[in-house]
Design an enzyme around this catalytic site. Sequence first.
Site, PDB file in Angstrom:
ATOM      1  N   ASP A   1      46.080  28.440  31.620  1.00 45.93           N
ATOM      2  CA  ASP A   1      46.106  29.283  32.818  1.00 45.93           C
ATOM      3  C   ASP A   1      44.724  29.262  33.439  1.00 45.93           C
ATOM      4  OD1 ASP A   1      47.189  30.882  34.749  1.00 45.93           O
ATOM      5  OD2 ASP A   1      47.797  32.502  33.407  1.00 45.93           O
TER       6      ASP A   1
ATOM      7  N   HIS B   1      41.998  31.400  42.132  1.00 42.33           N
ATOM      8  CA  HIS B   1      43.326  31.699  41.588  1.00 42.33           C
ATOM      9  C   HIS B   1      44.427  30.997  42.368  1.00 42.33           C
ATOM     10  CE1 HIS B   1      46.316  33.964  39.389  1.00 42.33           C
ATOM     11  NE2 HIS B   1      46.857  34.380  40.519  1.00 42.33           N
TER      12      HIS B   1
ATOM     13  N   ARG C   1      43.081  36.939  43.763  1.00 44.12           N
ATOM     14  CA  ARG C   1      44.528  37.168  43.620  1.00 44.12           C
ATOM     15  C   ARG C   1      45.106  37.903  44.819  1.00 44.12           C
ATOM     16  NH1 ARG C   1      44.403  39.661  37.648  1.00 44.12           N
ATOM     17  NH2 ARG C   1      42.368  40.284  38.425  1.00 44.12           N
ATOM     18  N   GLN C   2      44.239  38.483  45.662  1.00 45.37           N
ATOM     19  CA  GLN C   2      44.715  39.193  46.852  1.00 45.37           C
ATOM     20  C   GLN C   2      44.613  38.262  48.060  1.00 45.37           C
ATOM     21  OE1 GLN C   2      43.348  43.243  47.387  1.00 45.37           O
ATOM     22  NE2 GLN C   2      42.865  43.447  45.214  1.00 45.37           N
TER      23      GLN C   2
ATOM     24  N   GLY D   1      22.571  55.665  42.400  1.00 46.81           N
ATOM     25  CA  GLY D   1      23.472  54.529  42.272  1.00 46.81           C
ATOM     26  C   GLY D   1      23.169  53.375  43.201  1.00 46.81           C
ATOM     27  N   GLU D   2      22.297  53.579  44.188  1.00 48.12           N
ATOM     28  CA  GLU D   2      21.968  52.495  45.099  1.00 48.12           C
ATOM     29  C   GLU D   2      21.198  51.399  44.370  1.00 48.12           C
ATOM     30  OE1 GLU D   2      19.905  53.664  48.595  1.00 48.12           O
ATOM     31  OE2 GLU D   2      21.466  55.051  49.265  1.00 48.12           O
TER      32      GLU D   2
ATOM     33  N   LYS E   1      58.369  33.953  34.470  1.00 48.78           N
ATOM     34  CA  LYS E   1      58.053  35.370  34.291  1.00 48.78           C
ATOM     35  C   LYS E   1      58.218  36.121  35.600  1.00 48.78           C
ATOM     36  CE  LYS E   1      53.259  35.802  35.713  1.00 48.78           C
ATOM     37  NZ  LYS E   1      51.859  36.075  35.385  1.00 48.78           N
TER      38      LYS E   1
ATOM     39  N   ASP F   1      53.678  30.567  33.793  1.00 41.02           N
ATOM     40  CA  ASP F   1      54.487  30.989  34.939  1.00 41.02           C
ATOM     41  C   ASP F   1      54.578  29.827  35.920  1.00 41.02           C
ATOM     42  OD1 ASP F   1      52.044  30.992  36.365  1.00 41.02           O
ATOM     43  OD2 ASP F   1      51.727  33.112  35.926  1.00 41.02           O
TER      44      ASP F   1
END
Length: 304
Positions: free
Chosen positions: A217, A129, A95-96, A37-38, A191, A168
């Site tokens: 959006d 975002h 979004r964080q 996976g590397e 919302k 929103d």
Amino acid sequence: MELTVFSGTANRALGENLARTLGRPLGRCHLERFPDGELYVEVQEDVRGRNVCLIQPTAPPVGEHLMELLLMADACWRAGAARLMAVVPYFGYARQDRRGKPGEALGGKLVVDLLERGRFERLVAVHLHTPALEGCFGMPLEHLDASHLLAEAARPHAGDGAVVVSPDLGAVKLAERYARQLGLPLAIVHKRRMSGSEVSVRGLVGEVRGLRPIIVDDMISTAGTIAATAETVLKEGCAEDITVVATHALLVGPAVERLSQVPIRRLISTDSVPQQRTLPFEHSVVGLAPLLADAICRVTSERR
């Protein structure tokens, strides 16, 4: 100083378009995944003393594409590149940008820190975002807005009898820009987000009865917000000719199924992330290469 452009695998088509718009060949870079996976990265161009631009949206799978970008940057830096610029048309983890609970991670700030560790001098992004994320950057950020391009793409559907709809409160300023450019009235849906993919609509401010909605959006992920907005304006008696405009059309998980269950007539988005080839509605794509190339040229010319 000469410029070399490399593209990761997240959106190779956009990378090729950007290099073509800049009038340069796309740099050769070998990427290979080992059986465990590397990821292995080898830059196959002489970048010593050159400006290097790496284009890689952190689209799903976000972690894989972020790691690929960092490895490419490390390879270029160790090969003697003078300056590194990251072009991240879609910035995952945006979004964080803040913590709602004491036990939550601040993912947006962490990703910015990782990119700064990648020795990038500047980052180019399209429609984060939330503008609040800009405060996390210690490096210069070119925050580009594609809404004027998308609004013009939507203009043929924005004549008399149309209304711009914000899904929103967070998208109100964006919707106001569309409404102002297109000369249309604005309606706002209120919302409440229940989870990462589920939303609950509380009400609608504005008039949509008999009008053609243009729902705008910054991004569509699982399409929970867009589907709930479409259902709301339909209940309020809008015309069954709904246009959706979004900068980043991720369309992950149940997104396409959700959108197919409401009478979405067309979707207009950019090519910030790879686009699905078959959708049950019309899909117009606005290319970002000219917008990105203009920002890169302005930045590199300032350094001379």
